[in-house]
Design an enzyme around this catalytic site. Structure first.
Site, PDB file in Angstrom:
ATOM      1  N   ALA A 247       3.585   9.344   6.356  1.00 38.57           N
ATOM      2  CA  ALA A 247       3.118   9.110   7.732  1.00 38.57           C
ATOM      3  C   ALA A 247       1.725   9.704   7.920  1.00 38.57           C
ATOM      4  CB  ALA A 247       4.118   9.700   8.719  1.00 38.57           C
ATOM      5  N   ARG A 248       1.658  10.934   8.361  1.00 38.89           N
ATOM      6  CA  ARG A 248       0.417  11.700   8.480  1.00 38.89           C
ATOM      7  C   ARG A 248       0.746  13.150   8.136  1.00 38.89           C
ATOM      8  NH1 ARG A 248      -1.675   7.427   8.476  1.00 38.89           N
ATOM      9  NH2 ARG A 248      -3.275   6.576   9.882  1.00 38.89           N
ATOM     10  N   ASP A 272       1.665  11.711   0.393  1.00 42.94           N
ATOM     11  CA  ASP A 272       0.641  10.672   0.293  1.00 42.94           C
ATOM     12  C   ASP A 272      -0.448  10.823   1.352  1.00 42.94           C
ATOM     13  OD1 ASP A 272      -0.299   8.108  -0.894  1.00 42.94           O
ATOM     14  OD2 ASP A 272       0.138   7.310   1.109  1.00 42.94           O
ATOM     15  N   GLU A 277      -8.930  14.287   4.467  1.00 39.72           N
ATOM     16  CA  GLU A 277      -8.932  13.383   3.328  1.00 39.72           C
ATOM     17  C   GLU A 277     -10.377  13.003   3.016  1.00 39.72           C
ATOM     18  OE1 GLU A 277      -6.388  10.028   4.029  1.00 39.72           O
ATOM     19  OE2 GLU A 277      -4.559  11.236   3.998  1.00 39.72           O
ATOM     20  N   HIS A 296      -3.241   8.771  -0.460  1.00 33.26           N
ATOM     21  CA  HIS A 296      -3.090   7.872   0.692  1.00 33.26           C
ATOM     22  C   HIS A 296      -3.210   6.405   0.257  1.00 33.26           C
ATOM     23  CE1 HIS A 296      -3.604   7.656   5.347  1.00 33.26           C
ATOM     24  NE2 HIS A 296      -2.752   6.739   4.893  1.00 33.26           N
ATOM     25  N   SER A 298      -0.007   4.638  -0.590  1.00 39.01           N
ATOM     26  CA  SER A 298       1.388   4.241  -0.757  1.00 39.01           C
ATOM     27  C   SER A 298       1.728   2.899  -0.136  1.00 39.01           C
ATOM     28  CB  SER A 298       2.311   5.307  -0.153  1.00 39.01           C
ATOM     29  OG  SER A 298       2.107   5.418   1.249  1.00 39.01           O
TER      30      SER A 298
END
Length: 336
Positions: A247-248, A272, A277, A296, A298
């Protein structure tokens, strides 16, 4: 809802891509042409402008009926986009756009929720199988040149908890259900899903966590979900359980998770999403035991993400013109 009022019979569509983002997200003329060829009746109603990095923003912001992109000059949108009926964001998360006071009165905001679903479901189930087969432990052993034989049983019959059964979480549940896992779910509404054996609302999270062999987090990032999985929640999980966050970073307390993994609890975790980032090279997360990090990637289909985005936009434009309910309208009070 009111119909859009196109000038000269066509909707003015402005699409903004960013070269700093991976190519998977770029809406190019070639990708636009393929979608237009699949949906020619809708394409005939659209006058498109495709741009990168704001090159054509200033000359189109005042005339656009529909804008598509990840981020915009929000001040200019608020002050100059008088014709705007719809803004579509090319991702599911909207935390970078809050507060939503830049959205012109009467314009709707939609997101890409659902576009990620199929790829996200496949990745999540792969992650569950990796956790089930102790891959985080085996990868640590390989890096240490250590012969550490970690045996496992099959995943069928074990229990998966999906925290956030929206479009993405529903696909995660579908993969697990069809492969013989018992699926528990948490969603704000508590509404049933055909692939979830037992659904609960967020107040039942503490009840469901001790039952799970695997926990996959796919809930939206809003204020009330910050550290939804924190030290107290991690303490409720089985010592042998595994965790996946797609998600985050906002939703999981990574410091608390690191301490748990370093203590020897949990079979492993796969993350992920991060903040910031890219994850800085000096982040302590890189060296946490039994922790697999993916950058990130996925849920974004390398071949189809941009075209699926455009198909969603095309169909919403058709709905706008017909005065019908749009898909993926963001509730501005909830933020998703």
């Amino acid at each position: 809802m009111p119909k859009a009022r196109p000038r000269e019979g066509k909707i003015r569509l402005y699409v903004e891509s960013l070269t700093r983002q991976p190519e998977v997200f770029h809406i190019t003329p070639e990708r636009y042409a393929r979608v237009a060829a699949r949906l020619p009746e809708i394409a005939a109603k659209i006058d498109p402008v495709l741009s990168f990095d704001g090159a054509k923003f200033a000359e189109n912001v005042e005339t656009a009926d529909v804008m598509v992109g990840w981020e915009f000059d929000c001040k200019a949108v608020r002050e100059r986009a008088e014709n705007l009926a719809l803004v579509h964001i090319t991702g599911a998360g909207l935390d970078h756009l809050r507060p939503f006071d830049w959205l012109p009165s009467g314009a709707r905001l939609t997101n890409n929720s659902g576009v990620h679903g199929e790829k996200a479901g496949e990745f999540a189930f792969m992650a569950v199988l990796m956790l089930n087969n102790r891959m985080p432990q085996l990868m640590n052993a390989q890096a240490a040149r250590k012969w550490d034989r970690a045996f496992a049983s099959v995943s069928a019959g074990k229990t998966l908890l999906v925290v956030g059964v929206g479009h993405m979480g529903a696909e995660v549940a579908r993969y697990a259900y069809r492969n013989g896992l018992t699926v528990l779910g948490i969603r704000r509404s508590g509404k049933a899903n055909r692939y979830v054996h037992k659904m609960g609302t967020p107040d039942r999270l503490a009840e469901f966590l001790p039952l799970a062999d695997f926990v996959v987090v796919t809930a939206p990032a809003v204020e009330e979900t910050k550290h939804l999985i924190g030290a107290a929640e991690l303490a409720l999980m089985k010592d042998t359980a595994g965790l996946v966050n797609m998600a985050r970073a906002h939703l999981v307390d990574y410091s608390a998770l690191s301490r748990v993994l370093e203590s020897g609890r949990l079979s492993g975790a796969i993350l992920d999403v991060f903040s910031p980032e890219p994850l800085p090279a000096d982040s302590p997360l890189w060296s946490v035991p039994r922790l697999i990090l993916t950058p990130h990637c996925s849920s974004d289909d390398a071949d189809l993400y941009a075209e699926k985005t455009l198909e969603l936009v095309f169909r919403n434009i058709d709905r706008l013109l017909g005065g019908r309910k749009l898909k993926n309208v963001v509730d501005l009070t909830r933020g998703y």
